[in-house]
Design an enzyme around this catalytic site. Structure first.
Site, PDB file in Angstrom:
ATOM      1  N   GLY A  99      60.263   4.079 127.763  1.00  0.00           N
ATOM      2  CA  GLY A  99      59.979   3.328 126.537  1.00  0.00           C
ATOM      3  C   GLY A  99      60.045   4.233 125.314  1.00  0.00           C
ATOM      4  CD  GLU A 106      59.104  10.462 130.007  1.00  0.00           C
ATOM      5  OE1 GLU A 106      58.169  10.394 129.207  1.00  0.00           O
ATOM      6  OE2 GLU A 106      59.703   9.455 130.424  1.00  0.00           O
TER       7      GLU A 106
HETATM    8  C1  5RP Z   1      58.278   7.793 127.452  1.00  0.00           C
HETATM    9  C2  5RP Z   1      57.599   7.147 128.603  1.00  0.00           C
HETATM   10  C3  5RP Z   1      56.142   6.861 128.450  1.00  0.00           C
HETATM   11  O1  5RP Z   1      55.449   7.477 129.490  1.00  0.00           O
HETATM   12  C4  5RP Z   1      55.933   5.374 128.503  1.00  0.00           C
HETATM   13  O2  5RP Z   1      56.720   4.767 127.492  1.00  0.00           O
HETATM   14  C5  5RP Z   1      54.448   5.017 128.295  1.00  0.00           C
HETATM   15  O3  5RP Z   1      54.070   5.295 126.981  1.00  0.00           O
HETATM   16  P1  5RP Z   1      52.577   5.137 126.475  1.00  0.00           P
HETATM   17  O4  5RP Z   1      51.769   6.165 127.174  1.00  0.00           O
HETATM   18  O5  5RP Z   1      52.678   5.377 124.986  1.00  0.00           O
HETATM   19  O6  5RP Z   1      52.114   3.739 126.792  1.00  0.00           O
HETATM   20  O7  5RP Z   1      58.163   6.873 129.631  1.00  0.00           O
HETATM   21  O8  5RP Z   1      59.674   7.922 127.681  1.00  0.00           O
END
Ligand code: 5RP
Length: 234
Positions: A99, A106
């Protein structure tokens, strides 16, 4: 309890892995940020020699601001833990991530770690993945033919209602990842064949990374209204 409070509680729960002589991958996103800040406080308070490997420029900057001992993945290819958030996680600990656009780094960092800990709030737990659009990182070169191939594959797999969108940044221009790629978000509704879908997308020329993380996460620290639940993959 708000999602932010649950995220913070999960992040603080994960502090138990921050110890001397431990190498930890730092995820990206708001939950990972809570972990970075809390880890920095613990390291300072207990004078620990913990080494951290960030997965994005944003996590690097926050960790550096707080004085954490940072290394990159080339120097530290084997990590003890990665602590990261998720956009969705199912009962088999399969996750949708990306997201925040950091999925490629990652996944490299997580898959180089002995244990991957997902820290998240209760809203991230789902029975079936797919409500959150699945990020697919693709080469900017040939983005249109790659999108066309993805569309054909989705039709073939029965995702007839799938919607695809080239991710845009705040200025409305195509989003560019830290590895210089684009992201196509796939709104699929329900992903019923995560392994097969991941395999087909991964095999496609132009696809750099798929935001499905399967068989990677072993431990979930889930913030709930009743406190943090620690779950281990069977
Ligand atoms: C970023 C990610 C994040 O871990 C995922 O979007 C969750 O985000 P948040 O901790 O702000 O809810 O995969 O690429």
């Amino acid at each position: 309890m708000s999602a932010e409070t649950q995220k913070k509680a999960a992040a603080e729960f994960a502090l138990k892995v921050v110890e001397n002589d431990v190498k930890i991958g730092l995820g990206t996103g708001s939950t990972a940020n809570f972990f970075i800040t809390a880890a920095a406080e613990k390291v300072k308070r207990e004078k620990l020699n913990t080494v951290f490997v960030p997965t994005s420029a944003a996590s690097y900057a926050l960790a550096q601001k707080h004085g954490l001992n940072l290394k990159n993945i080339e120097d530290v290819p084997f990590l003890d833990f990665t602590v990261d958030g998720a956009d969705e996680i199912d009962p088999q600990f399969r996750m949708i991530k990306g997201g925040g656009g950091a999925l490629h780094r990652e996944k490299i960092v997580a898959s180089s770690s002995r244990f991957v800990i997902c820290i998240c709030d209760d809203s991230k737990r789902v029975e079936t993945l797919g409500k959150f659009p699945l990020p697919v990182e693709v080469s900017k070169f040939g983005v249109n033919p790659t999108a066309w191939k993805i569309e054909r594959a989705l039709q073939h797999l029965g995702y007839t209602e799938a919607k695809m969108r080239l991710r845009a940044n705040a200025e409305g221009k195509p989003f560019v990842t830290e590895s210089g790629n684009a992201i196509i978000d796939l709104a699929l509704g329900k992903i019923t064949d995560a392994e097969r879908l991941e395999g087909i997308l991964n095999n496609m020329p132009g696809v750099i990374e798929v935001g499905l993380f399967i068989g990677i996460c072993g431990i979930v620290m889930l913030g709930t209204d009743k406190g943090v639940e620690e779950l281990t993959r069977k």
